[in-house]
Design a protein around this motif. Sequence first.
Motif, PDB file in Angstrom:
ATOM      1  N   TYR A  46       2.171  -5.922  -2.276  1.00 33.08           N
ATOM      2  CA  TYR A  46       2.897  -5.890  -1.340  1.00 33.08           C
ATOM      3  C   TYR A  46       3.250  -4.169  -0.674  1.00 33.08           C
ATOM      4  N   ILE A  51       8.580  -7.766   4.250  1.00 33.55           N
ATOM      5  CA  ILE A  51       8.340  -8.935   3.861  1.00 33.55           C
ATOM      6  C   ILE A  51       9.402  -9.868   4.754  1.00 33.55           C
ATOM      7  N   ALA A  75       7.466  -3.241  -2.274  1.00 34.03           N
ATOM      8  CA  ALA A  75       7.444  -3.552  -0.888  1.00 34.03           C
ATOM      9  C   ALA A  75       8.330  -2.635   0.122  1.00 34.03           C
ATOM     10  N   ARG A 274       0.771 -16.320   2.174  1.00 31.82           N
ATOM     11  CA  ARG A 274       1.785 -15.460   1.213  1.00 31.82           C
ATOM     12  C   ARG A 274       2.595 -16.563   0.816  1.00 31.82           C
ATOM     13  N   ASN A 294      -0.789 -14.505  -2.180  1.00 27.79           N
ATOM     14  CA  ASN A 294      -0.482 -13.158  -1.460  1.00 27.79           C
ATOM     15  C   ASN A 294      -1.844 -12.429  -0.998  1.00 27.79           C
TER      16      ASN A 294
END
Length: 363
Positions: A46, A51, A75, A274, A294
């Motif tokens: 990520y 997200i 992320a 995802r 993902n």
Amino acid sequence: MKATLILANGAVFTGRSIGSTADRVCEMVFNTSMTGYQEILTDPSYAGQGIVMSYPLIGNYGVNSEDNESDRPWAEALIVRHISPRGSNFRCETDLDSYLKQFDITGIEGVDTRALTRILRNQGTMNGMITCAEHFNIEDCMARIRAYRVEGTVERVTRSAPEVFAPAVDCGKPLRVALMDYGVKRSMIGCLTNRGCEVTVLPAHTSAGEVLAGGFDGVMLSNGPGDPADNVEIIAELKKLYESEIPIFGVCLGHQLLALATGAQTRRMRFGHRGANHPVKDLRTGRSQITSQNHGYVVCADSVDPAVAGISHVNVNEGSVEGLQYKRPKCFTVQFHPEAAPGPKDTKYLFNRFIENMKGGDL
């Protein structure tokens, strides 16, 4: 504190700030998992992304040090409908908001994540920006959003030096696995050490010559972030590994990279896969399994040379390539995550197949 999410298509969502208050520009993607937010945040795949959790309540069991998939979250941002103010679980060590602040992850809650998910599903993954500024120039924000690119992510997430993990169980003389770190998750390492393997995790740009000179019994290609076609040097080294006799097992980005190394092509998906509930059919057995996924890129089915590989798994929802069985012995790859963190354990048998290949079989 008020926070604002701005998308590349001009849509604006207003909510409340969670985590860091720093402005953050990134690629916005949605994840359909109901649990596993900590594993998702710490998944190196990520890197460069924000997200959107489609499930409305996130953070209800808090955060603990055991469930991390890497040393830190990768992320860029987290967007939720509602964040729980406390973690109700005996393993909880801190709440999610405090965890986001600790690692400077910008977030926003109070957003209609169902509407946001519909935009990203129908119009495709797009860049966005979260700002906590009371006043901002929308044109300046849009310029920053348009200029953003997810680049150099494998170099960001990979190790700088090899690291060896001892077998977690005694199965006699251990099989030695070279695990190429394109953004590997701890649970993937654990799936090998728990089966009696000694795992040497190698930096992404380790040459094929170094790998083949290491006396390993097999090579595993890990998951990772970004556009697979950007990794030109890695692809060139994988071509050399493929031309050897060593058993190979690739997952996610590793699956895509080996496909590119053997002449296939990849393409960007509209919104990717995802989540922890994606159905995949194993064409060898005819059985379907639920998988954790993902990825935003996929191998083009019509680019796979049947003399090189056959498609072994397909996505039940839309038929995209989910696995390749190569004609070259002891070599197979899958697009989904068999280590299942978070997610179902339906496909962990693939690690057993890899181990049998290293022992001399060809499954």
